[in-house]
Design an enzyme around this catalytic site. Structure first.
Site, short mmCIF file in Angstrom:
data_model
loop_
_atom_site.label_atom_id
_atom_site.label_comp_id
_atom_site.label_asym_id
_atom_site.label_seq_id
_atom_site.Cartn_x
_atom_site.Cartn_y
_atom_site.Cartn_z
N LYS A 87 0.81 -1.22 0.00
CA LYS A 87 0.00 0.00 0.00
C LYS A 87 0.84 1.28 0.00
O LYS A 87 0.42 2.31 -0.53
CB LYS A 87 -0.95 0.00 1.20
CG LYS A 87 -1.98 -1.11 1.19
CD LYS A 87 -2.97 -0.97 0.05
CE LYS A 87 -4.10 -1.98 0.17
NZ LYS A 87 -5.08 -1.86 -0.93
N GLU A 109 -10.11 5.40 2.79
CA GLU A 109 -10.88 4.29 3.33
C GLU A 109 -9.90 3.15 3.60
O GLU A 109 -8.81 3.11 3.02
CB GLU A 109 -11.94 3.84 2.33
CG GLU A 109 -11.49 2.82 1.29
CD GLU A 109 -10.45 3.33 0.31
OE1 GLU A 109 -9.62 2.51 -0.16
OE2 GLU A 109 -10.46 4.54 -0.01
N SER A 376 1.67 -9.77 -0.81
CA SER A 376 1.30 -8.35 -0.74
C SER A 376 1.40 -7.74 0.65
O SER A 376 1.43 -6.51 0.78
CB SER A 376 -0.12 -8.17 -1.27
OG SER A 376 -1.04 -8.96 -0.55
#
Length: 393
Positions: A87, A109, A376
């Site tokens: 991210k 969000e 991830s």
């Protein structure tokens, strides 16, 4: 390369938004295309990705896991990026963009909390006010990340409407942006939303695939046979897939959240069980009922618990550029444990779906195949939740 000038990936994508947001979206598209090409932006972002976020992340040959499966598996270690997931690639890019656009506040969000943590991190670094919307259910199951965000100076708003998960957090963030767009940039965390967001997030995340391409050629002298990644909204998978789009011998495999099973209503497998529709500003596959109402989803992983998917994934599905499958919660937990026990790497529950799928389908691969899995995120955030599920607490 897609999207076209209307923000379309074939028939998917576009800009389905309230009239009050059309201007801000057009401004964002114009400013992104201008600012992202400047030497100042490129230099600053490259510096932050390298010196602050720890890029490039390693492409690790998982020797024990490979012997267990019977073919070569490399893990793209996004769990080693700063904040513990992919991210940060997107949030550093978007918050830096917002600052150069003259914004003073960012909102986001989050589901699993990793995007919220990454946004709060980038905001603290770049001196931006930060507000994060998070579904009440996710606030409860991701308490560690909630506290991390607060430590970083972000305000957390718990969303109690609807399913109280990621979908509803996005709804509330959109409402905030409509009211405050003059001072505020909305940092969307995945390749969803109205154009230009799917393009922007994909571009910032494509560093995953660009690094992988260079690294695998150096290690193996050729490109991989398969790229495998989990798919919720779809940013980690597109980040890996996109730089290989024109390498047609490289097959893409996306793994969705099967929840309690695709035969139940408790899953989040949008590409396999959804229908074409509009959600959060773009046309894609959506889990909806006969009246077009969005269904409540379920996944053991908060980051995959979403009833839509990025429009570029929908395009990949319909053009058969990628194949998509689903695994249930039980198989995801199996992947979570196996990688932990035999490789010494605790994965987040999201990529544990991809690991679990490989374990269950190892007979489909040949001995000389090379498979790259996007790991991830790391599993620290999920350990207590898994322990609770398995009765260890």
């Amino acid at each position: 390369m897609l999207p076209d000038r209307k923000g379309k990936f074939g028939i998917f994508g576009g800009r389905f938004a309230p009239e009050t947001l059309i201007g801000p979206l057009e401004e964002l598209e114009k400013e992104y295309k201008r600012i992202s090409k400047t030497k100042e932006f490129k230099r600053e972002l490259n510096y932050l990705l390298k010196e602050y976020a720890g890029r490039p992340t390693s492409l690790y040959f998982a020797k024990n896991f490979s012997e267990y499966l019977g073919f070569k598996v490399y893990l793209k270690r996004e769990d080693l990026a700063f904040t513990g997931a992919h991210k940060i690639n997107n949030t550093l890019g978007q918050v830096l963009l917002a600052k150069m656009m003259g914004k003073t506040r960012v909102i986001a969000e989050t589901g699993a909390g990793q995007h919220g943590v990454a946004t709060a991190t980038a905001s603290a670094l770049l001196n931006m006010e930060c507000v994060v919307y998070m579904g009440e259910i996710d606030v409860e199951r991701q308490k560690l990340n909630v506290y991390r965000m607060k430590l970083l100076g972000a305000q957390i708003i718990s969303v109690t409407s609807g399913s109280r998960t990621l979908k509803d957090a996005i709804n509330e963030a959109m409402r905030d942006w409509i009211t405050n767009f003059k001072t505020t940039h909305y940092v969307i965390g995945s390749v969803v939303g109205p154009h230009p967001y799917p393009m922007i997030v994909r571009d910032f995340q494509s560093i995953i695939g660009k690094e992988t391409k260079k690294q695998i050629i150096k290690k193996e002298g050729r490109l991989p046979d398969y790229l495998v990644a989990c798919v919720g909204g779809g940013s980690n998978s597109l980040g890996l897939f996109y730089p290989f789009y024109n390498n047609r011998d490289v097959k893409f495999i996306g793994i969705e959240a099967g929840g309690y099973g695709l035969e139940t209503e408790k899953h989040a497998s949008t590409l396999l069980k959804g229908e074409k529709g509009v959600l959060h500003g773009s046309f894609s596959y959506v889990l909806q009922d006969n009246y077009g109402q969005i269904k409540i989803t379920h996944s053991i992983s908060a980051g995959l618990d979403y009833p839509g998917v990025g429009p570029e994934h929908a395009f990949y599905k319909d053009t058969k550029r990628a194949d998509y499958f689903a695994v249930n919660d039980e198989i995801a937990l199996k992947g979570f444990h196996i990688l932990s026990e035999i490789e010494g790497i605790i994965p987040a529950l999201e990529p544990a779906h991809a690991i679990g799928w490989l374990v269950e389908n190892k007979e489909k691969f040949r001995k000389d195949d090379i498979v790259v899995v996007c790991l991830s995120g790391r599993g620290d955030k999920d350990v207590m939740e898994v322990a609770k599920i398995e009765g260890e607490l």
